[in-house]
Design a protein around this motif. Structure first.
Motif, PDB file in Angstrom:
ATOM      1  N   THR A 174      18.222  75.044 156.172  1.00  0.00           N
ATOM      2  CA  THR A 174      19.418  74.236 155.945  1.00  0.00           C
ATOM      3  C   THR A 174      19.190  72.791 156.388  1.00  0.00           C
ATOM      4  O   THR A 174      18.713  72.547 157.492  1.00  0.00           O
ATOM      5  N   GLY A 175      19.518  71.872 155.521  1.00  0.00           N
ATOM      6  CA  GLY A 175      19.369  70.457 155.838  1.00  0.00           C
ATOM      7  C   GLY A 175      17.959  69.937 155.616  1.00  0.00           C
ATOM      8  O   GLY A 175      17.702  68.749 155.807  1.00  0.00           O
ATOM      9  N   VAL A 215      15.336  68.435 150.845  1.00  0.00           N
ATOM     10  CA  VAL A 215      15.661  67.176 150.162  1.00  0.00           C
ATOM     11  C   VAL A 215      14.330  66.499 149.919  1.00  0.00           C
ATOM     12  O   VAL A 215      13.668  66.083 150.874  1.00  0.00           O
ATOM     13  N   ILE A 251      17.755  68.352 145.727  1.00  0.00           N
ATOM     14  CA  ILE A 251      18.518  68.679 146.932  1.00  0.00           C
ATOM     15  C   ILE A 251      18.992  70.112 146.794  1.00  0.00           C
ATOM     16  O   ILE A 251      19.758  70.431 145.886  1.00  0.00           O
ATOM     17  N   SER A 259      19.786  72.541 149.746  1.00  0.00           N
ATOM     18  CA  SER A 259      19.926  73.052 151.114  1.00  0.00           C
ATOM     19  C   SER A 259      20.716  74.356 151.084  1.00  0.00           C
ATOM     20  O   SER A 259      21.873  74.381 150.663  1.00  0.00           O
ATOM     21  N   PRO A 260      20.112  75.468 151.534  1.00  0.00           N
ATOM     22  CA  PRO A 260      20.835  76.745 151.469  1.00  0.00           C
ATOM     23  C   PRO A 260      21.941  76.817 152.526  1.00  0.00           C
ATOM     24  O   PRO A 260      21.903  76.102 153.528  1.00  0.00           O
ATOM     25  N   LEU A 261      22.888  77.725 152.303  1.00  0.00           N
ATOM     26  CA  LEU A 261      23.902  77.989 153.318  1.00  0.00           C
ATOM     27  C   LEU A 261      23.209  78.446 154.606  1.00  0.00           C
ATOM     28  O   LEU A 261      22.287  79.254 154.553  1.00  0.00           O
ATOM     29  N   PRO A 262      23.676  77.968 155.751  1.00  0.00           N
ATOM     30  CA  PRO A 262      23.100  78.437 157.018  1.00  0.00           C
ATOM     31  C   PRO A 262      23.643  79.811 157.403  1.00  0.00           C
ATOM     32  O   PRO A 262      24.468  79.947 158.313  1.00  0.00           O
ATOM     33  N   VAL A 263      23.172  80.826 156.698  1.00  0.00           N
ATOM     34  CA  VAL A 263      23.556  82.199 156.985  1.00  0.00           C
ATOM     35  C   VAL A 263      22.651  82.686 158.112  1.00  0.00           C
ATOM     36  O   VAL A 263      21.483  82.996 157.881  1.00  0.00           O
ATOM     37  N   THR A 264      23.153  82.735 159.301  1.00  0.00           N
ATOM     38  CA  THR A 264      22.322  83.002 160.473  1.00  0.00           C
ATOM     39  C   THR A 264      21.549  84.307 160.321  1.00  0.00           C
ATOM     40  O   THR A 264      22.143  85.359 160.103  1.00  0.00           O
ATOM     41  N   GLY A 285      17.648  85.306 153.111  1.00  0.00           N
ATOM     42  CA  GLY A 285      17.760  84.345 152.028  1.00  0.00           C
ATOM     43  C   GLY A 285      19.175  83.840 152.042  1.00  0.00           C
ATOM     44  O   GLY A 285      19.989  84.282 152.872  1.00  0.00           O
ATOM     45  N   VAL A 317      22.611  78.959 147.227  1.00  0.00           N
ATOM     46  CA  VAL A 317      22.452  77.510 147.348  1.00  0.00           C
ATOM     47  C   VAL A 317      23.039  76.842 146.112  1.00  0.00           C
ATOM     48  O   VAL A 317      22.888  77.341 145.003  1.00  0.00           O
TER      49      VAL A 317
END
Lengths: 323, 323, 323, 323
Positions: free
Chosen positions: C157-158, C161, C303, C305-310, C314, C317
């Protein structure tokens, strides 16, 4: 269909509705329907049918091998949230759920996701609507995203204990299974009952086996939602006259499909919505049928109390015949 | 705790395990445990206890008002997939699920999401592990993300039909509810049974009421997972000697919490893992208790067959006492 | 396959692993892999590729019309928990969630259920294991029912890019779509890049279009999990030499299926597990391809950035190419 | 409140609605709202703000440690369907999903369950209704159990790329966090912008930090759904005049709670339903704020394209500021 047919179908449906309606029979507030016909005497009588001391399960497994095609209804899914592997590899110490070190103790846990109508289940009286209304004339507007405020499945919990009678149609016809589109009529049911010297009584549960689950088990195809053998619409008056409390079959939708008139599931419209009869679907009647064939006894204690899923349109059930 | 205490606890636990183990008693492949003690005679006997013809539900509602705090276990949630509002506003024509125009017909449908251990439920014999093993000595490695390959809850389906006996502890103590941390002992249980001229028999289900569900209903607080009254660990030998098949209480975890020795849920370790006794939790015994107090009859037909959730660590159940 | 073949396959796989491994390159604690190749200069360079001011979505809808067959992975499902119909029929006053009377205000709400790998998604570095280990040599034991304790998708995540480059293989071959089983080779990729006067640079994202999503869209068949065109295993050394940071395709599994050697998903084993390259699957590249064909520009700001699924294996996005 | 107050509130609300409505401005069929204000020039301009080459994530983790209290909305939950432990203990061979023996290959997989509004998310234009209608005058009846047939969140996908401007209110007030009930006014926002020599431009995204997420992180209490600092209702005309395309805050509901007039979420009624401004909630602005404080630059490229969840009332998003 042409206009004349439509008119005939509509007239017939309205005729059956008028003839079979129990709306108001047990009071305007009733949410129980024909299960009102089961009282203490019927329960005692049912218990008296336990002779061999043999419970037989009528529910098939809730898992991914079920008949649902996915999409609108999928098969039951079990998500494990902690497992034996977590335990033996030491990743479960401390325990999930906020507990401290385990010192030799471990556990498994899981979450069940299932459409209430995906396997063996009872329809609630809130499951089916006819022109905006459901059982006892209540408006369909009571069934929102919050569930059914009236007529939900929880009304059935604790109430489905009565005499059950098995009608094994393919055994009588000497076939393995009825075919999709084949209806079961009142005359045939009476013949089968007569062959076993049985009569139905008010408050009984009628279990009708088509053989279709046996034919499709594990190779379900369009078993769920597709063409199917089942009860004829024209059984509705008889079910009403006999004061049957509950009907269950080994098919997805009780009644024959395609339907016999130009309405969708007309037996549901007449017998569930208006007579208030409990409808049980996808009951696994094969083991029971084999046992009945063996001992010649087609009546038993029937216990099939659904989970009290508040506001549910139906609920899964661990149904038993006890002989 | 100090080292000496630990040693004593460990010794005691191992002593109880040795004394109470039924591993191998019903064969190496057995997945049923103490329910083997229920045979045809026990089922017939149970049916004979139906005198008033009155079924009483022992399951509390599966919905968002349950006791779970969320997180690891949350309360049952019902997702509606189509509603009465969809029907009356005409957005349900054609019907979901691939069906055509409805002509007056409508329906509701929903999906249930629930941890198997979130409400009234049986623990499976695969639910608890002790040092890498579960009932009958099977390795915990059989319980993976695919569920329990052995000892799953489906083994109980169709098998929990027997005599039930209610032990109403707060009624005997003349209090509303036992308090968290208060254990129930063998002597007290025998006193209560004696006061009603009852003895337990092999294959019985023992329903023990603490009053704790009544005390917390609707204001659950830490009812689920927190301190609780419950059975003493020291009842384990008696449960084993009496050949009790199943125990159920109105608490989240059967046994008293905090635990009496330095092990987590030691009665589970002894009586579930090693004796193979069926453990039922969060049974709602309040209506039953009121009925028993009224007629003085504390024995009944007990029917509590769990849903056959394949590989489940437990399963919800619509449990009934029939008097 | 015979023993000699197995030996050759094993030798080849180990050869590629040895040649392409980045384990330790960014420190023993690294959980980011080849995305380390994207630094401030690469981000600035990517922004400099925004010329037309046109964002193009590369994610196809998350809904029940997706490609998943159900069972192990099903399509995303949206459960509505309150709707516009609840609002207009007055059943939403007071509001769900504990809010008081609404006075004209209403709202809808819903819950999303989806396998993280059911649609457009990035594989986490915790998604694939080789002989018990995942990226950077970490043990697979870190991935439990609690999710991935290391290498989870939240690390991405983040961080995604960078410059993206489209390689449109069917356009180059002048076909609508590659066929299942057809591999894409290094030579062909270099030819296509050369035809557009492009070279890849360290830290680039390589988007490879096979046309297979276009061919199957809405008639998915076995698109997800079945035979598929895709990258050849033999591209692994080139991807590593070029220091590609991320690869994404319009197929379910990046690489050609059936696999070219007797191992399951060997490109995942080499390039994801050992090179640490980010793998993006089921990216919808059709609109982007049409735009590139029109303006002749095959590079862009990418760009995704995937969801920050803790701890996720996977995550979905919303991927963009901005030209 | 008394009748006179109600009248004043109603008059004020209607005044703001009249003044701020954009219904019809972009055509009767528009489902995009104020995001229409973002065109190619705005996207190019946004890319031009990438100077350091530093992406900053504005999304906080989707997991069980989030702020939701459970019940109507719970925190995101990840169910693992196969794990690294399955792989290393050999229970994953053959692989789930129908694949054959793995020969060294293993994988993890999981399913995500989350309310679309449980964490960092955009409200869809179908999320809020006012007297039966939503954005652009469309009837709320289009939002059924099937989701939003119009104005769903998928309309936003690929469209939220523009200049972002951070307004750090607690930094300006020299406090750690605003308190519940404290409104943020137009004057204060203009002061803060002026202090950084910034003006807002049509199509901008305005990110307003209250410090409330920082104050509650990990000790959420009633953060989600409870009293909160936030934008004043009286900012609505300014937002409309400035042609702001999107507003996002670090609170659960953008606007101050309790609300300033006798209507629930009146800023949603005016600015989301009528102006059509995109509302982003629970954005994590703390790292961005620290970076802006350090380099004194409060404008950046803002990219926050939500997942295309068809018909969703909102969707999670991996939001980025790129400086």
């Amino acid at each position: 269909m042409n206009a004349a047919d439509v008119d005939d179908d509509t007239r017939l449906l309205h005729h059956y509705i008028d003839k079979c309606s129990n709306w108001g029979r047990w009071g305007d507030d009733d949410q129980l329907g024909a299960l009102n016909l089961v009282g203490p005497e019927e329960v005692r009588c049912a218990a008296g049918l336990v002779r061999k001391g043999k419970p037989i399960s009528l529910t098939f497994p809730y898992d991914q091998r079920g008949p649902q095609p996915g999409g609108f209804r999928s098969n039951p899914q079990l998500f494990t949230t902690t497992t034996g592997l977590d335990h033996i590899t030491g990743t479960q110490d401390p325990l999930p759920g906020g507990f401290g070190p385990a010192r030799g103790f471990g556990f498994s846990d899981d979450v069940l996701l299932m459409p209430t109508q995906s396997g063996t289940q009872w329809d609630a009286l809130s499951h089916i609507f006819w022109e905006g209304r459901m059982w006892n004339g209540r408006s369909a507007r009571h069934v929102t995203t919050g569930g059914a405020a009236v007529n939900g499945i929880e009304n059935y919990t604790g109430r489905i204990v009565m005499r059950g009678v098995l009608v094994d149609v393919p055994a009588h016809r000497r076939v393995d299974s009825l075919q999709p589109g084949e209806p079961i009529t009142r005359d045939e049911v009476e013949d089968i009952l007569g062959a076993h010297d049985l009569i139905v009584r008010p408050g009984d549960a009628l279990l009708v086996r088509t053989g279709f689950m046996a034919a499709r088990r594990g190779r379900w195809g369009d078993y769920a939602g597709g063409p199917s053998p089942g009860l004829s619409l024209h059984m509705a008056p008889w079910l009403h006259e006999q004061d049957i409390a509950a009907v269950a079959t080994d098919t997805w939708g009780i009644e024959v499909r395609p339907n016999e008139i130009g309405y969708f599931q007309p037996l549901h419209i007449v017998s569930l919505v208006h007579s208030g009869i409990a409808f049980g679907e996808m009951f696994d009647l094969d083991v029971l049928a084999a046992d009945c064939a063996e001992d010649g006894v087609y009546e038993f204690m029937f216990i099939a109390s659904p989970l009290p899923v508040t506001g549910g349109s139906g609920a899964p059930v661990s149904a038993l015949a006890i002989k």
